[in-house]
Design a protein around this motif. Sequence first.
Motif, mmCIF file in Angstrom:
data_model
loop_
_atom_site.group_PDB
_atom_site.id
_atom_site.type_symbol
_atom_site.label_atom_id
_atom_site.label_comp_id
_atom_site.label_asym_id
_atom_site.label_seq_id
_atom_site.Cartn_x
_atom_site.Cartn_y
_atom_site.Cartn_z
ATOM 1 N N GLU A 165 0.815 -1.220 0.000
ATOM 2 C CA GLU A 165 0.000 0.000 0.000
ATOM 3 C C GLU A 165 0.845 1.265 0.000
ATOM 4 O OE1 GLU A 165 -3.607 2.086 2.574
ATOM 5 O OE2 GLU A 165 -2.871 0.100 3.089
ATOM 6 N N SER B 99 2.373 1.848 -3.386
ATOM 7 C CA SER B 99 1.355 2.258 -4.357
ATOM 8 C C SER B 99 0.995 3.724 -4.177
ATOM 9 C CB SER B 99 0.105 1.383 -4.192
ATOM 10 O OG SER B 99 0.346 0.080 -4.627
ATOM 11 N N CYS C 206 -3.959 -0.783 -5.545
ATOM 12 C CA CYS C 206 -3.282 -1.529 -4.487
ATOM 13 C C CYS C 206 -4.030 -2.847 -4.319
ATOM 14 C CB CYS C 206 -3.277 -0.729 -3.187
ATOM 15 S SG CYS C 206 -2.500 -1.614 -1.816
#
Length: 244
Positions: free
Chosen positions: A87, A90, A112
């Motif tokens: 995450e 991303s 993600c």
Amino acid sequence: MTKARDTAASDLVVARKQAEDQTNRLLDVEGQLQTAKRDIAYLKEKLTVAIHEKGIAEYARDEAVRAKDEAPLARMGATVTGVDAAEKISRLRIFMLHAGLDSVTSTIEYRCTTAEKLVEEDRKFDAVIALEVIEHVANPAEFCKSLAALTVPDGATIISTINRSMRSYATAIVAAEYLLHWLPKGTHEWSSFLTPEELVLILQRANITVREMAGFVYNPLTGRWSLSDDISVNFIAFGTKNCQ
């Protein structure tokens, strides 16, 4: 008595042949280690020269520009979906894409998620590209099956990774993580690397035929990668999904 002598002589010949084969294998491993040592020395020297000549700030700035310029497929007119399971990474890439002045790259759909979740969504792509990913997944065979499921028949599957060789251990782990500090220590686990032969077999079982394979060579002075016939460390495979 003659038969016994003949048998003993034959056994001796076999033993000598085995000893010669073992010696040749040891010499081959020693040669690979020497090559790896020279590679490490070369990379360390050239990187140091590059940083001192350009300055640390300029070198870091150039690295950021290269990271930002990661969407050539979109600029070529492709509709691109970027996928990252981490995450934080991303979010960083989304920020870099939208913060840029290139309106083309801002159209990329960045998500993600994972390949497996996209399969559940029944997504299909003309080309699926997984760069430096497969060495980090728990089950490479299942991962490749997911890539195949995301690819349309006759579509392209492209995978880049690191070969499991003595040279890759020396350069991709010892040099990159512990000497040059390009990556955090522990980023890679050598036992998780795949050899080119293993990758080809895994892809075949996933209904993907490898058409081409090439190596990558990094030039610390220019900061660029180029294709090479040397697949002993970094390599990339291009395959197509078989029609069922």
